[in-house]
Motif scaffolding. Structure first.
Motif, PDB file in Angstrom:
ATOM      1  N   VAL A  31      -0.650   0.441  -2.724  1.00  0.00           N
ATOM      2  CA  VAL A  31      -0.103   1.332  -1.906  1.00  0.00           C
ATOM      3  C   VAL A  31      -1.815   1.760  -1.267  1.00  0.00           C
ATOM      4  O   VAL A  31      -1.421   2.660  -0.107  1.00  0.00           O
ATOM      5  CB  VAL A  31       0.235   2.551  -1.607  1.00  0.00           C
ATOM      6  N   LYS A  32      -2.583   0.953  -0.970  1.00  0.00           N
ATOM      7  CA  LYS A  32      -4.150   1.462  -0.435  1.00  0.00           C
ATOM      8  C   LYS A  32      -3.901   0.313   0.228  1.00  0.00           C
ATOM      9  O   LYS A  32      -3.510  -0.819   0.327  1.00  0.00           O
ATOM     10  CB  LYS A  32      -5.490   0.149  -1.460  1.00  0.00           C
ATOM     11  N   PRO A  33      -4.015   1.112   1.878  1.00  0.00           N
ATOM     12  CA  PRO A  33      -4.008   0.187   3.322  1.00  0.00           C
ATOM     13  C   PRO A  33      -4.511  -0.594   3.485  1.00  0.00           C
ATOM     14  O   PRO A  33      -5.312  -1.161   3.108  1.00  0.00           O
ATOM     15  CB  PRO A  33      -4.768   1.326   4.269  1.00  0.00           C
ATOM     16  N   VAL A  34      -4.243  -1.851   4.217  1.00  0.00           N
ATOM     17  CA  VAL A  34      -5.435  -3.370   3.979  1.00  0.00           C
ATOM     18  C   VAL A  34      -6.073  -2.952   5.930  1.00  0.00           C
ATOM     19  O   VAL A  34      -5.430  -2.870   6.283  1.00  0.00           O
ATOM     20  CB  VAL A  34      -3.383  -4.399   4.861  1.00  0.00           C
ATOM     21  N   ALA A  35      -6.918  -3.232   5.273  1.00  0.00           N
ATOM     22  CA  ALA A  35      -7.896  -3.439   6.035  1.00  0.00           C
ATOM     23  C   ALA A  35      -7.501  -3.843   7.187  1.00  0.00           C
ATOM     24  O   ALA A  35      -6.743  -4.966   7.599  1.00  0.00           O
ATOM     25  CB  ALA A  35      -9.284  -3.988   5.614  1.00  0.00           C
ATOM     26  N   PRO A  36      -8.104  -3.413   8.693  1.00  0.00           N
ATOM     27  CA  PRO A  36      -7.202  -3.840   9.838  1.00  0.00           C
ATOM     28  C   PRO A  36      -7.506  -5.532  10.370  1.00  0.00           C
ATOM     29  O   PRO A  36      -7.176  -6.229  10.984  1.00  0.00           O
ATOM     30  CB  PRO A  36      -7.716  -3.076  10.854  1.00  0.00           C
ATOM     31  N   ASP A  37      -9.064  -5.900  10.333  1.00  0.00           N
ATOM     32  CA  ASP A  37      -9.616  -6.827  10.279  1.00  0.00           C
ATOM     33  C   ASP A  37      -9.125  -8.525   9.190  1.00  0.00           C
ATOM     34  O   ASP A  37      -9.593  -9.376   9.277  1.00  0.00           O
ATOM     35  CB  ASP A  37     -10.929  -7.120  10.248  1.00  0.00           C
ATOM     36  N   ASN A  38      -7.896  -7.680   8.357  1.00  0.00           N
ATOM     37  CA  ASN A  38      -7.437  -8.398   7.076  1.00  0.00           C
ATOM     38  C   ASN A  38      -6.694  -9.020   8.180  1.00  0.00           C
ATOM     39  O   ASN A  38      -5.546  -9.211   9.039  1.00  0.00           O
ATOM     40  CB  ASN A  38      -6.563  -7.562   6.522  1.00  0.00           C
ATOM     41  N   ALA A  39      -6.855 -10.854   8.399  1.00  0.00           N
ATOM     42  CA  ALA A  39      -6.214 -11.533   8.906  1.00  0.00           C
ATOM     43  C   ALA A  39      -4.791 -12.426   8.652  1.00  0.00           C
ATOM     44  O   ALA A  39      -5.199 -13.081   8.144  1.00  0.00           O
ATOM     45  CB  ALA A  39      -6.801 -12.743   8.932  1.00  0.00           C
ATOM     46  N   ILE A  40      -4.048 -11.392   8.685  1.00  0.00           N
ATOM     47  CA  ILE A  40      -2.526 -12.073   8.001  1.00  0.00           C
ATOM     48  C   ILE A  40      -1.879 -11.676   8.882  1.00  0.00           C
ATOM     49  O   ILE A  40      -2.089 -10.751  10.308  1.00  0.00           O
ATOM     50  CB  ILE A  40      -1.961 -10.541   6.974  1.00  0.00           C
ATOM     51  N   GLY A  41      -0.519 -11.643   9.035  1.00  0.00           N
ATOM     52  CA  GLY A  41       0.468 -12.541  10.833  1.00  0.00           C
ATOM     53  C   GLY A  41       1.063 -10.714   9.953  1.00  0.00           C
ATOM     54  O   GLY A  41       1.216 -10.121   9.877  1.00  0.00           O
ATOM     55  N   ARG A  42       1.670 -11.078  11.641  1.00  0.00           N
ATOM     56  CA  ARG A  42       2.096  -9.824  12.176  1.00  0.00           C
ATOM     57  C   ARG A  42       3.715  -9.794  10.751  1.00  0.00           C
ATOM     58  O   ARG A  42       3.903  -8.475  10.655  1.00  0.00           O
ATOM     59  CB  ARG A  42       2.930 -10.210  13.344  1.00  0.00           C
ATOM     60  N   ILE A  43       4.142 -11.032  10.812  1.00  0.00           N
ATOM     61  CA  ILE A  43       5.619 -10.524   9.681  1.00  0.00           C
ATOM     62  C   ILE A  43       5.164 -10.435   8.635  1.00  0.00           C
ATOM     63  O   ILE A  43       5.340  -9.280   7.944  1.00  0.00           O
ATOM     64  CB  ILE A  43       6.152 -12.230   9.549  1.00  0.00           C
ATOM     65  N   SER A  44       3.905 -10.746   7.695  1.00  0.00           N
ATOM     66  CA  SER A  44       3.379 -10.608   6.409  1.00  0.00           C
ATOM     67  C   SER A  44       2.751  -9.353   6.541  1.00  0.00           C
ATOM     68  O   SER A  44       2.886  -8.129   5.389  1.00  0.00           O
ATOM     69  CB  SER A  44       2.273 -11.711   6.299  1.00  0.00           C
TER      70      SER A  44
END
Ligand SMILES: [Zn+2]
Length: 111
Positions: A31-44
């Motif tokens: 449940v920890k938020p993913v860091a915004p600079d984490n380069a994941i795509g919109r869908i993921s």
């Protein structure tokens, strides 16, 4: 409740408490938020939000269950009437106690 049932219930509660104690940190991680600079795509990212809310629901359920089992475990030893319905005094079936360790009423009186 006789000693054999008490022991069986305690074993059941202790086992599940152990499982929940392992499960809760795992869910907390999810449940920890993913860091915004984490380069994941919109869908993921959307996928991740869905998974996070599922994990959050599981986490709060697991925490509640842990508290209820811990309290029931204390009551088995401290409360002579543990496992007996507070209203009619009939024994509460083991399956009901396992499913709802916080219950103090038999199915009949709970209705
Ligand atoms: Zn009852």
């Amino acid at each position: 409740m006789n000693d054999r049932d008490k022991a069986a219930f305690k074993r059941f509660a202790q086992d599940e408490i152990e499982e929940l104690k392992a499960e809760i940190p795992r869910l907390e991680e999810l449940v920890k938020p993913v860091a915004p600079d984490n380069a994941i795509g919109r869908i993921s990212r959307m996928d991740n939000i869905v998974n996070q809310s599922v994990a959050e629901a599981q986490l709060s359920k697991a925490r509640v269950r842990l508290v209820r089992l811990t309290e029931a475990l204390k009551r088995v030893d401290e409360d002579e009437d543990f496992g007996l319905c507070e209203d009619c005094g009939d024994p509460i079936p083991m399956a009901r106690l396992k499913a709802m360790p916080e219950t103090v009423l038999c199915v009949h009186c709970a209705e």
